[in-house]
Design an enzyme around this catalytic site. Structure first.
Site, PDB file in Angstrom:
ATOM      1  N   SER A 274       0.837  -1.199   0.000  1.00 18.20           N
ATOM      2  CA  SER A 274       0.000   0.000   0.000  1.00 18.20           C
ATOM      3  C   SER A 274       0.877   1.255   0.000  1.00 18.20           C
ATOM      4  O   SER A 274       1.559   1.507  -0.993  1.00 18.20           O
ATOM      5  CB  SER A 274      -0.965  -0.053   1.191  1.00 18.20           C
ATOM      6  OG  SER A 274      -1.992   0.900   1.057  1.00 18.20           O
TER       7      SER A 274
ATOM      8  N   HIS B 139      -4.741  -1.583  -4.237  1.00 17.17           N
ATOM      9  CA  HIS B 139      -6.105  -1.944  -3.816  1.00 17.17           C
ATOM     10  C   HIS B 139      -7.127  -1.667  -4.926  1.00 17.17           C
ATOM     11  O   HIS B 139      -8.232  -1.201  -4.672  1.00 17.17           O
ATOM     12  CB  HIS B 139      -6.491  -1.172  -2.560  1.00 17.17           C
ATOM     13  CG  HIS B 139      -5.475  -1.224  -1.468  1.00 17.17           C
ATOM     14  ND1 HIS B 139      -4.974  -2.411  -0.979  1.00 17.17           N
ATOM     15  CD2 HIS B 139      -4.848  -0.225  -0.763  1.00 17.17           C
ATOM     16  CE1 HIS B 139      -4.095  -2.143  -0.017  1.00 17.17           C
ATOM     17  NE2 HIS B 139      -4.004  -0.838   0.116  1.00 17.17           N
TER      18      HIS B 139
END
Length: 260
Positions: A151, A187
C-alpha cells in the site's frame, strides 16, 4: 544477503488471515526473502571478509518500517508475532518520537529485506525526508538490500499515485521517491474509486503511466524494469494504465504468476 541486482517488490499484499494471530505472513514476503538470498554478502565492516551469505539456514532478517502508521506500538507487536510464527527475525526502524537507533544506515544495512507497511504515504514521505531516508534507501537498494512493502509501502517507491492520506476523498500524490518510473495504484479491486481516479489523473497528465495491483498482487522490479507481476491470491490481477494519445487512457492487463 543482497539480491543480485537492485530489487523492489511493490505490493497490495503480504498479510493473510491467521487462526490465532491478528494476521500472518503470506507467500509475498517469502518471495522477498527468497530474492534476498540470491548471492552471498560480505560483512560491511571495513577490513572484514566474513561472508554473511554462506549460512542459508539462519533466520531471514526483516526490518519493519511502519512510519506510515506512526510507528504504532500495537501494530509492531502484531507484526513481531507474525514474524515469529513464520520463522523470521524481525526488528523495527522507528522514527517517532526520534529514531530508535543512532546510525540508521548501518542498522538498515544489516537486514535482508526492508518491509514498509501501509498507512499515510504523504506522512511517510515527509518524515522520511526529514530524516534523510530517501538517500539512505537509495544506496541500500543499489547495494542489493531488497525493498518491499504494501500500500503506502508500494506507492512510495514510484513518482506518485492515488492516496487517502489527505482525507476520505482520494487525491493524487506526486512527490514519491521516484526510484521507479511513473505512478502506482494499489487496492484496485477493493476500493472502487481508485481505478477511475487514477485513469483520470493519467489521462490529464497529473500522473505518468501507472502500474496497478489488486489486493494480493505485487510487482517485481529489477532496477527500474518491471520483471513480472505475482500474486498470493488466485484471481488477483495487475494492470498498466497508459495515455492513448487522444486524451484518454488504455488499460493493459499484466500477466500474473500465482505464488506457491
Amino acid at each position: 544477503m543482497p539480491a543480485s541486482s537492485p530489487t523492489i517488490l511493490a505490493t497490495s499484499a503480504g498479510y493473510r488471515p491467521h487462526p490465532r494471530l491478528r494476521f500472518g505472513f503470506g507467500p509475498m514476503l517469502a518471495l522477498a526473502v527468497e530474492l534476498s538470498r540470491e548471492t552471498p554478502r560480505r560483512d560491511r565492516d571495513p577490513g572484514s571478509d566474513q561472508d554473511l551469505g554462506g549460512d542459508q539456514t539462519r533466520a531471514p532478517r526483516i526490518c519493519s518500517i511502519a512510519t506510515a502508521s506512526g510507528d504504532h506500538l500495537g501494530f509492531q507487536r502484531d507484526i513481531e508475532e507474525a514474524a515469529r510464527e513464520a520463522g523470521y527475525q524481525l526488528h523495527h526502524l522507528s522514527l517517532f518520537t526520534m529514531p530508535n537507533v543512532e546510525d540508521v544506515e548501518s542498522y538498515l544495512r544489516s537486514f535482508d529485506v526492508l518491509w514498509v507497511n501501509g498507512g499515510s504515504v504523504v506522512n511517510l514521505l515527509a518524515v522520511w525526508r526529514a530524516h534523510g531516508l530517501p538517500e539512505i534507501l537509495h544506496r541500500l537498494w543499489q547495494e542489493g538490500v531488497v525493498l518491499a512493502g504494501i500500500s503506502a509501502g508500494s506507492i512510495c517507491w514510484f513518482e506518485g499515485g492515488v492516496t487517502d492520506s489527505f482525507g476520505p476523498q482520494l487525491a493524487p500524490v506526486t512527490n514519491g521517491l521516484g526510484f521507479l518510473p511513473g505512478a502506482n495504484g494499489v487496492h484496485m479491486d477493493s476500493e472502487e474509486r481508485r481505478r477511475p481516479l487514477i485513469r483520470e489523473l493519467v489521462a490529464d497528465g497529473t500522473l505518468g503511466q501507472a502500474v496497478c495491483t489488486d489486493d494480493g498482487a505485487g510487482l517485481l522490479y529489477r532496477g527500474t524494469e518491471l520483471v513480472e507481476a505475482v500474486t498470493e491470491v488466485d484471481g488477483a490481477g495487475a494492470s498498466r494504465i497508459v495515455p492513448d494519445g487522444s486524451g484518454g487512457v488504455v488499460e493493459q492487463e499484466i500477466p500474473v504468476r500465482l505464488l506457491p
